[in-house]
Structure formats: structure tokens, C-alpha cells
Design an enzyme around this catalytic site. Sequence first.
Site, mmCIF file in Angstrom:
data_model
loop_
_atom_site.group_PDB
_atom_site.id
_atom_site.type_symbol
_atom_site.label_atom_id
_atom_site.label_comp_id
_atom_site.label_asym_id
_atom_site.label_seq_id
_atom_site.Cartn_x
_atom_site.Cartn_y
_atom_site.Cartn_z
ATOM 1 N N LYS A 286 0.834 -1.205 0.000
ATOM 2 C CA LYS A 286 0.000 0.000 0.000
ATOM 3 C C LYS A 286 0.869 1.256 0.000
ATOM 4 O O LYS A 286 2.041 1.207 0.352
ATOM 5 C CB LYS A 286 -0.867 0.022 1.265
ATOM 6 C CG LYS A 286 -2.015 -0.960 1.271
ATOM 7 C CD LYS A 286 -2.868 -0.794 2.513
ATOM 8 C CE LYS A 286 -3.992 -1.815 2.567
ATOM 9 N NZ LYS A 286 -4.972 -1.665 1.484
ATOM 10 N N GLU A 358 -6.323 -9.490 0.583
ATOM 11 C CA GLU A 358 -6.026 -10.598 1.487
ATOM 12 C C GLU A 358 -7.198 -11.001 2.365
ATOM 13 O O GLU A 358 -7.276 -12.134 2.818
ATOM 14 C CB GLU A 358 -4.817 -10.234 2.367
ATOM 15 C CG GLU A 358 -5.127 -9.432 3.631
ATOM 16 C CD GLU A 358 -5.762 -8.070 3.366
ATOM 17 O OE1 GLU A 358 -5.569 -7.538 2.266
ATOM 18 O OE2 GLU A 358 -6.447 -7.540 4.253
ATOM 19 N N ARG A 360 -10.346 -11.512 1.736
ATOM 20 C CA ARG A 360 -11.158 -12.600 1.166
ATOM 21 C C ARG A 360 -10.410 -13.931 1.248
ATOM 22 O O ARG A 360 -11.031 -14.986 1.329
ATOM 23 C CB ARG A 360 -11.565 -12.239 -0.268
ATOM 24 C CG ARG A 360 -10.421 -12.066 -1.217
ATOM 25 C CD ARG A 360 -10.804 -11.288 -2.468
ATOM 26 N NE ARG A 360 -10.858 -9.842 -2.224
ATOM 27 C CZ ARG A 360 -11.159 -8.944 -3.145
ATOM 28 N NH1 ARG A 360 -11.460 -9.301 -4.380
ATOM 29 N NH2 ARG A 360 -11.177 -7.653 -2.837
HETATM 30 N N1 BES Z 1 -8.324 -3.718 4.198
HETATM 31 C C1 BES Z 1 -8.415 -3.341 2.839
HETATM 32 C C2 BES Z 1 -9.706 -2.620 2.524
HETATM 33 C C3 BES Z 1 -9.815 -1.198 2.998
HETATM 34 C C4 BES Z 1 -9.255 -0.164 2.271
HETATM 35 C C5 BES Z 1 -10.531 -0.899 4.123
HETATM 36 C C6 BES Z 1 -9.403 1.145 2.692
HETATM 37 C C7 BES Z 1 -10.676 0.417 4.545
HETATM 38 C C8 BES Z 1 -10.106 1.425 3.829
HETATM 39 C C9 BES Z 1 -8.359 -4.578 1.944
HETATM 40 O O1 BES Z 1 -7.586 -5.621 2.404
HETATM 41 C C10 BES Z 1 -7.780 -4.142 0.659
HETATM 42 O O2 BES Z 1 -6.660 -3.759 0.637
HETATM 43 N N2 BES Z 1 -8.567 -4.198 -0.414
HETATM 44 C C11 BES Z 1 -8.151 -3.784 -1.690
HETATM 45 C C12 BES Z 1 -8.657 -4.766 -2.703
HETATM 46 C C13 BES Z 1 -8.106 -4.550 -4.078
HETATM 47 C C14 BES Z 1 -6.632 -4.881 -4.106
HETATM 48 C C15 BES Z 1 -8.864 -5.427 -5.032
HETATM 49 C C16 BES Z 1 -8.716 -2.390 -1.945
HETATM 50 O O3 BES Z 1 -9.862 -2.134 -1.551
HETATM 51 O O4 BES Z 1 -8.012 -1.555 -2.474
HETATM 52 ZN ZN ZN Z 2 -7.332 -5.742 4.430
HETATM 53 MN MN MN Z 3 -5.558 -5.394 1.790
#
Ligand code: BES
Ligand code: ZN
Ligand code: MN
Length: 505
Positions: A286, A358, A360
Amino acid sequence: MPSCALTIKVNNKLSLKKPTANHPLPIIVLYASDDGQILGNLGDAEYLARAEQLIKQSGFGASLGESVSDYALHAKELPAISVIGVGKANKIANNIAKIATATYAAIKSVPNAAILWGDVICQIHFTQFVTALIGAGYRFEHHKSKPKDADKLRQVNIVCTKDGEKDYQAALQFAQATASGIACAKDVANEAPNLLTPSELAKKAKQLAKDYEDTMRIHILGEKEMQKLGMGCFLAVSQGSDQEGKLAVIEYYGKSGKNAKKPKLHHPIALVGKGLTFDTGGISLKHAAGMEEMKFDMGGAASILGTMRAVAEAGLKIDIVAVLACAENMPSARAARPGDVVTAMNGTSVEILNTDAEGRLVLCDTLCYVQEHYDAKVIIDTATLTGACVIALGSVRSGLYSNDEDTLFALESASEYTNDLVWHMPLDDSYDEQINSKVADIQNIGGREAGSVTAACFLQRFIKEGQAWAHLDIAGTAWKSGSTNAATGRPVALLAQYIRQQTQG
Ligand code: BES
Ligand code: ZN
Ligand code: MN
């Protein structure tokens, strides 16, 4: 877990005791709407008159959350009064939490207060009010070497009409149980990610089971056990971290009783929570800005833990199994790569295209585990699953997905009851196609479009035919971003109320 230091009582009349040093006169709270009306059948002309005078003299407009008090004038010889603005009288129902927060602010610096609600709010809104009033006193300060002075408020009397007293009394205990569940979820979710590792999160579950040992059993699985069970998706996430992944399985025997020779849950409700104690994204790392918020990525697990506390404290007579999927998502030489193919417990092969998807992966194996070991009436999972859900619904409503009409209806109704709101999202096959993989059975991302929906479709691939299931994407609702940056305890109120309704039906 700190228990609530606030005693709340319901009375059908205001009785004032002679003040002493420890029990000075209370602040008396009344409510007014922005058309200048004092609300409620209060049966007390004296305070009504004083409130009217105070409003007139101060130019108080009674907008939502505004307050005025004559505390400075009277404190010693008369009980002071505070008037809280509720804004539009016909919008009270939507604003209970804001009104409760303003009420708390107006009375927090005195030991006791009396709230003259009269007959203004119904049992449902009374429940919301008490839950939010206790919630307003929540602090997370144990890392401060010099914590702020504690609020002085210890006792609140809520004064209602004779007719309404029974309803309010009935609601009070459940509202308090809900509030301690919410505080529990906040405490766990707010904790720093170096301190709340997957093992520590599992320990919180252990502590809860100990606190309620008459009705709970707990079982914790480590990575070795998961390996044996073939949980390749969960392990693909956890393998990059030095912290061992854990599955905490809490059984609550509210109906069956746990003291049989071989205790067995009877058609339990199954609750599953995403418990990523930190989500760096893994190799699909990230961005740095705001990454600290990913300590809240265990908000799903925290909400399940809090719900279990609320349910046990309320003594609900129902069987529940709650599973927390605890892991940390880190980049390392052992971490999973984009392109890796892994196999879930039910044999489904998964191509990992983005290691940041991750949640899912840990959840799909956890869902398999629950279906393999329990005969669940319904499975409900909560997860801070997608940023896409935050874009779609913001921080107002959680995304609700389900394959079952009855569950949808029940969750929507509990959501209205608690004002812990959800919005029904779709699961059409045409979305599901987006996660078909070229090389494996499925892939863990579905492209830019409808990201919250395709994440839910991914989870649904692991739900057996005929198994009722619902998924709550709480990425936008589990914590408040920005300067507040704190856990909200959502959706504990929703889930506790849903479970309570299931005991009645
Ligand atoms: N934990 C995050 C989702 C999230 C993002 C929650 C921002 C709250 C605020 C999750 O694990 C994630 O990183 N999801 C990705 C999925 C993508 C790579 C398909 C996302 O939402 O960017
Ligand atoms: Zn996450
Ligand atoms: Mn994530």
C-alpha cells in the site's frame, strides 16, 4: 475490559434527594426543538417554566446538538437545568445518537443528572439513546502517560411517564449490554498493531470466554492445524508475517447449555470476522499515506468479539459460534507473490493477483471451516474488505450482501432498529464472472469495476448450496478516518439486535 462506570436508572418521577458533598444536586436535562417547544409530557411545571425562561434569555435556537445551561448561576441552591436542542422535532428519530452525545457533553462534569424525556421517544429510540449516551463517555487513553481527568458523571436517572416506564425498563438492560459490546470492540480495534498481534487478538477471545465461562467454550487453531486442514488461502496471507496466524473459535451455549458430556451447538448462528491486525498490502504494498489506519483491518473480528460480549451479557438464549480470522499481511521473502496459486480448504484453487486483496483469502478458508464443523442456521461475516465500499457508501452505511431473503430482511430491520445502517448490495452472476481465472478456479481480484461486489462474490464461491449467508463490508463504518481516527464499534449494535430478534422468532 472496563465495565461501565455509569449507573443508569429509569423512573416515572423526578425525586430529588437532599444534596450532600458526594451527591450534589443533579443537572436536570430537558429537550427543545428548533420551533421553541420544550418536548415531552414532563408533569413538572417548575422546570418547564425555568427552561422556557432560559431559552428566552439566552437566545438559544435549539438546533441539533446545541445546549444551554444555568449551571453557573444555580449550582449550589437549586438543581441546574440544561436544555438540549434536537433540531427539527420530526427528525428526532434520525438524530438520537447526536442528541445523546450532546446530552453527555452537558452533564459529564457533574456526578449525577436527571434526564426528563417524558414520553418523547419510543422504546426503540430509547435503546439507541442509552447505547449512545454510554458510548459518548468512551475513552481510549491507556497509552497516555498523563491521562485526562475522568468525567465526574456517575449516575443518570431517566425520567419518563408512568405509561412508558415498562418499555424503557425493558430496553435498559439490553442497551447497556450493547454498549459494553461496543466498548469492547472499540478497545480491541483501537489497540496499536505492534501490541495487538494475531495471537493477542486470539487471547482477547480467550479472555471473553473466560469472563463468560458458564456459557462459552473456546478453541484456538494455529498455523500447524490450518496446514493440516488445507487452509492454503489463509496461510498464503499469514506466511509473510513473523506473527503466527490464528483462528479463534468461540462457542456460545445460550440455548443448549455447555455442561453436557459432549456439548454441541444446536443450529447455531455463525459469526465470522476479518481480523487483519495490520494490512500493509503485502508484496502489493500500500501507499504510505494513511497506512496506519490499517491497524483497524481487524474491525470485523473486533465487532464479532463485541457482539459476543453483548449477547452473553444480555444472556440471550441462543447458540452461536463465532470465528475470528486473525492474521497479519506483511511483505517479506516468505510472502505470497502476485501470480501465486493456492488451494482453499474446500479444494478451490485461487490465483492471487493482488496480495492486498487478502481479507477474502483469510475469510474463504474460515467460511469453509465453519461449514465443515458446524450446522449453522446462517453465517454472517463482517469485514473491512474493500476501499471500493468506502467509495460506494461512505461512512454512513455498511454494505450488506446476502443469498437469503429472510436474513436480508432481518438484518435490514435490525439495522433500522439500531440506526446502525446497512445498504443492500447486489450479487448478480454477471459480477461473479469477473473473478474467473485463466489459470485457476478463481482469482482474488475482479478488476476496477464494482470492487466491493466482486469481493463479496469471491466469498460467496465458498458458501455451499442452501447455506444461508450474509456479508457486511464495514470498510467505511468500522472506524472514523481523519483527525478522529478511532474505532466506532460498528456493527455491534446491529448484530446484537439481529441476534436478539432471532431469539424472539
Ligand atoms: N483492508 C483493505 C480494505 C480497505 C481499504 C478498508 C481502505 C478500509 C479502507 C483490503 O484488504 C484491501 O486492501 N482491499 C483492496 C482490494 C483490491 C486490491 C482489489 C482495496 O480495496 O483496495
Ligand atoms: Zn485488508
Ligand atoms: Mn488489503
